[in-house]
Design an enzyme around this catalytic site. Sequence first.
Site, mmCIF file in Angstrom:
data_model
loop_
_atom_site.group_PDB
_atom_site.id
_atom_site.type_symbol
_atom_site.label_atom_id
_atom_site.label_comp_id
_atom_site.label_asym_id
_atom_site.label_seq_id
_atom_site.Cartn_x
_atom_site.Cartn_y
_atom_site.Cartn_z
ATOM 1 N N LYS A 242 19.428 22.939 21.756
ATOM 2 C CA LYS A 242 20.541 22.036 21.994
ATOM 3 C C LYS A 242 20.123 20.605 21.678
ATOM 4 C CE LYS A 242 22.499 24.504 26.028
ATOM 5 N NZ LYS A 242 23.889 24.684 25.595
ATOM 6 N N ARG A 316 25.660 35.508 28.162
ATOM 7 C CA ARG A 316 26.332 36.807 28.064
ATOM 8 C C ARG A 316 25.321 37.945 27.928
ATOM 9 N NH1 ARG A 316 29.623 34.724 23.083
ATOM 10 N NH2 ARG A 316 29.208 32.860 24.324
#
Length: 460
Positions: A242, A316
């Site tokens: 990120k 997820r």
Amino acid sequence: MPLTFAPATDNALPLTLLTPEGLEEGLAALHAPQAAWARATGFAAKAGEVVLLPGEDGAPAGALVGLGDAKARARGRFLAAKARKALPEGPWRIVGAPDGADLAEIALGWLLEGYRFTRYKEGAPPKARLVAPEGIDAALIEATAEAEALVRDLINTPAADMGPAELEAAARELAERHGAEIKVTTGDDLLAANFPMIHAVGRAATAARAPRLIEMTWGNEGPALTLVGKGVCFDTGGLDLKPAASMGLMKKDMGGAANVLGLASLIMARGTACRLRVLIPAVENAVSAESFRPQDVLTARNGLTVEINNTDAEGRLVLADALALAAEDPAALTLSMATLTGAARVAVGPDIAPFFATEDSLAAALSTAGAQVADPVWRLPFHEPYEALIEPAIADLDNAPKGGMAGSITAALFLRRFAPAPYVHFDIYGWNQTAAPGRPVGGAGQGFRAIFAALPELLG
């Protein structure tokens, strides 16, 4: 100061809640000198506005608090809580309120206004305390405030002090307090126990911050309820690193786990008739030679293969293994909570908890309960045509479909492949960006109050 009500006492000062529409009627009910004083101060019953009413000796003999006009009340929550810090020390009791005023919401907001995160810096809460209004379930309101404080404390704590081990410790403390059982599978034991994706996401972290699956169980009677919370204690994005601006709030990426623990706290404190199971995959998505890579194909607990097209879509993956475990012993309801996608925040903003449900009756119950307890939620669809987006060429599933469209929906569809039905998934933000009454900047509970209020309907 604990988030509790003041003991009932005859010495509590009277507090009158007024709206602009009912202002004149309310002032007419006061002693004439007090009404004259309120008018002289220009009190208009704006949201959170306070005027102290003088007694014969000059000391406060009561206070008026504004709830705001209809537009303000429609736009805001816990508006009366704003008044708490303006009131002097001492117990207060509500002696008057407009017809239809939600005293439970007002009381909860009052308690939440007393929250301070003080682990690193002292912060004095307001000294004015409230005697529980008549007709509310005071114990429920106090347990709700305690659960919210737990959620906020967990999210607000920086990752250096809230890694997987510390999240486990918080779960153990909660379990001990309520007589729950807890089991934790850590590090390479995850592979032996067939939790390969939890291990893959967390294996790059140091040994002290090893990945783990936390499982807590409580209750012997009633319908089974399984709660699954994303516990990514810090998310660098992995090898798909990120940028700094996106990494700044990643201490909150365990907000799903925090909200699940807050909900579990409330369920156990209230003795809810259910068989509760809490599953928290706790990891740090770090960067090292052990990091999982873009284009890797992982095999989940249930045998489905997953192509990794972005290592920053890791939440997820860990949830999938936990949901696959839940599917091996299906409950009356399986519900997951996660700070999963930025797409959810873009869709509904930071103030609303979006959710997905496999049954319309579940969605209706949650929407109704959210409105009743001032915990706004909004249903998003499991849109079947988007299933094709999560099916890559070389594996069963894609963890990060290209194109950036419908990111929250495709993530929910991904999770549904692993979860048993009936299933509800919350894709929350878990953070207040702007201070509001009872809701300071920082970690936030989202959706758990609505879920708790809806449990009778959700569990059938």
